[in-house]
Design a protein around this motif. Structure first.
Motif, mmCIF file in Angstrom:
data_model
loop_
_atom_site.group_PDB
_atom_site.id
_atom_site.type_symbol
_atom_site.label_atom_id
_atom_site.label_comp_id
_atom_site.label_asym_id
_atom_site.label_seq_id
_atom_site.Cartn_x
_atom_site.Cartn_y
_atom_site.Cartn_z
ATOM 1 N N GLY A 33 24.404 113.704 -0.650
ATOM 2 C CA GLY A 33 24.017 112.855 -1.772
ATOM 3 C C GLY A 33 22.601 113.195 -2.185
ATOM 4 O O GLY A 33 21.728 113.376 -1.329
ATOM 5 N N LEU A 34 22.371 113.322 -3.496
ATOM 6 C CA LEU A 34 21.062 113.728 -4.017
ATOM 7 C C LEU A 34 20.585 112.748 -5.079
ATOM 8 O O LEU A 34 21.392 112.075 -5.722
ATOM 9 N N VAL A 35 19.272 112.687 -5.268
ATOM 10 C CA VAL A 35 18.688 111.813 -6.298
ATOM 11 C C VAL A 35 18.980 112.411 -7.675
ATOM 12 O O VAL A 35 18.687 113.584 -7.918
ATOM 13 N N ARG A 36 19.571 111.611 -8.567
ATOM 14 C CA ARG A 36 19.797 112.050 -9.945
ATOM 15 C C ARG A 36 18.627 111.589 -10.807
ATOM 16 O O ARG A 36 18.126 110.471 -10.637
ATOM 17 N N GLY A 37 18.212 112.433 -11.742
ATOM 18 C CA GLY A 37 17.075 112.080 -12.596
ATOM 19 C C GLY A 37 17.494 111.356 -13.860
ATOM 20 O O GLY A 37 16.943 111.622 -14.921
ATOM 21 N N ASP A 38 18.450 110.445 -13.746
ATOM 22 C CA ASP A 38 18.971 109.757 -14.940
ATOM 23 C C ASP A 38 17.952 108.817 -15.559
ATOM 24 O O ASP A 38 17.184 108.162 -14.855
ATOM 25 N N ILE A 88 19.318 112.956 -0.236
ATOM 26 C CA ILE A 88 19.164 111.621 0.344
ATOM 27 C C ILE A 88 19.908 111.538 1.676
ATOM 28 O O ILE A 88 19.393 111.024 2.659
ATOM 29 N N VAL A 89 21.143 112.029 1.664
ATOM 30 C CA VAL A 89 22.021 111.790 2.810
ATOM 31 C C VAL A 89 22.920 113.004 3.019
ATOM 32 O O VAL A 89 23.285 113.697 2.062
ATOM 33 N N PHE A 90 23.234 113.267 4.278
ATOM 34 C CA PHE A 90 24.198 114.315 4.635
ATOM 35 C C PHE A 90 25.195 113.741 5.623
ATOM 36 O O PHE A 90 24.817 113.090 6.592
ATOM 37 N N VAL A 91 26.471 113.960 5.329
ATOM 38 C CA VAL A 91 27.543 113.602 6.253
ATOM 39 C C VAL A 91 28.319 114.872 6.547
ATOM 40 O O VAL A 91 28.732 115.568 5.614
ATOM 41 N N GLY A 92 28.488 115.211 7.809
ATOM 42 C CA GLY A 92 29.279 116.388 8.165
ATOM 43 C C GLY A 92 30.234 116.036 9.292
ATOM 44 O O GLY A 92 29.880 115.309 10.218
ATOM 45 N N THR A 93 31.472 116.534 9.193
ATOM 46 C CA THR A 93 32.486 116.232 10.205
ATOM 47 C C THR A 93 33.228 117.517 10.567
ATOM 48 O O THR A 93 33.511 118.338 9.702
ATOM 49 N N ALA A 94 33.541 117.681 11.838
ATOM 50 C CA ALA A 94 34.325 118.827 12.297
ATOM 51 C C ALA A 94 35.535 118.314 13.058
ATOM 52 O O ALA A 94 35.448 117.326 13.789
ATOM 53 N N SER A 95 36.670 118.970 12.840
ATOM 54 C CA SER A 95 37.904 118.552 13.497
ATOM 55 C C SER A 95 38.837 119.750 13.601
ATOM 56 O O SER A 95 38.627 120.768 12.949
ATOM 57 N N ARG A 96 39.891 119.611 14.389
ATOM 58 C CA ARG A 96 40.944 120.624 14.390
ATOM 59 C C ARG A 96 41.693 120.598 13.063
ATOM 60 O O ARG A 96 42.217 121.616 12.626
ATOM 61 N N HIS A 97 41.775 119.424 12.450
ATOM 62 C CA HIS A 97 42.664 119.253 11.301
ATOM 63 C C HIS A 97 41.900 118.912 10.038
ATOM 64 O O HIS A 97 40.991 118.097 10.068
#
Lengths: 147, 75, 147, 75
Positions: A33-38, A88-97
């Motif tokens: 997620g990133l800051v938008r300059g709206d 702003i935020v980073f979400v990362g997930t690792a899985s077999r599937h």
């Protein structure tokens, strides 16, 4: 492998992605997620409830790991003053599937939006300052993951 | 909340009939115009006791730190 | 900005992610698929139908861009002989809105699995070689995006 | 398919009543045991005409290159 960080500094999402890819899981999903300059936004100030933030994020990551078979979860959330284009935020997930990685990633960002103790305040070119209002659609997005 | 209350935190000693978080909000709202305004949209607020999110039905007995928030806007 | 690549060489998913993050979109989602070393797998050979592959991927990316408001789509798919842990595919999407980025990313990987002309053949420690069978669950995952 | 047919591609000249891809598969299946076996699970196969995926109901009139695939397993 759960990795939760709350920090003022920027992070290297590419390096985070590479680390998750190295877990041998078969599938890695990420969201940034990133800051938008709206509307002439000059700065976004992210406030947190410091005593609680890391614990709240660890709880969210633990819930994701309990619901999906994940080999890795990374959650990074920044606080402080951020300018347009900043991460702003980073979400990362690792899985077999792939479904587990993708669903857990979407779940985490939806729940972060509604259950992590952060508040955003925006400052605009014209000097106006306003707290960001919570969106009903964010509640709806979070609710679809209810058990 | 902080701006509406005009303060960062306060030490309170509610009467014995204030048992839950919801009771506490009702009682705080009687403590002045600023408090009442801040607590007007009470059903949208969230609360944490000793730094854990809890429902409004939770008992406040033994709580050391109670935080009341507007809806969060992180992520 | 649609970027489609079919190549034998590895790619740098971190650099791809950073590029999408630089588009000013507010939300970036990614998916990386990697070779799993299950059951003594030694090598995965990815065959394609070369005359068609790039066009098929461009068509998929175009369909995603028509369905969601995306500022960027990156699709990279490798072919040839890959070993366990190797990256196979990268899907990256950028948008103003997180739901658009996440949904378009999931859509693209589901449709890639069922509509891109690639076939996998696995070679195992014991010398066994077998084509990977298409999974009914992949068809079901793709079907949920039907109009 | 390639292994089952025992060849990479072939030049064919089907009779006039073979109008669609489905007709073509039915006709190809009569051309030997290898072909019939390869085409046994016909409802799972996909086809492309001149390098574009098309449904089995598509007319083959004017087609230069027809490809018949097992289900894809990319991604």
């Amino acid at each position: 492998m759960i990795d939760v960080r709350v920090q003022a500094e920027d992070f290297d999402s590419g390096a985070e992605l590479a680390r998750l890819e190295g877990l041998g899981g078969g599938a890695v999903a990420s969201f940034t997620g990133l800051v938008r300059g709206d509307g002439g936004l000059v700065e976004m100030l992210l406030e947190q409830y410091p005593g609680m933030t890391v614990a709240a994020l660890q709880d969210l990551a633990g819930q994701a790991a309990a619901r999906w078979p994940l080999s890795g979860v990374t959650l990074i959330h920044r606080h402080g003053a951020l300018t347009p284009g900043a991460r702003i935020v980073f979400v990362g997930t690792a899985s077999r599937h792939r479904a587990a990685a993708l669903d857990a990633c979407a779940f985490l960002i939806d729940w972060l939006k509604t259950r992590a103790p952060f508040w955003k305040r925006e400052r605009f070119e014209d000097g106006r300052v306003a707290w960001v209002e919570a969106k009903r659609e964010d509640d709806a997005a979070a609710d679809r993951w209810a058990l | 909340m902080r701006e509406a209350f005009g303060l960062d935190g306060e030490q309170v000693d509610p009467p014995a009939e204030v048992a839950t978080l919801r009771d506490l909000l009702d009682w705080l709202a009687t403590r002045g115009a600023g408090h009442a305004a801040a607590l007007a949209q009470r059903d949208r607020l969230r609360a944490a006791i000793d730094q854990k999110f809890v429902p409004m039905e939770t008992s406040i007995a033994g709580a050391r730190e109670i935080a009341i928030f507007p809806p969060v806007t992180g992520g």
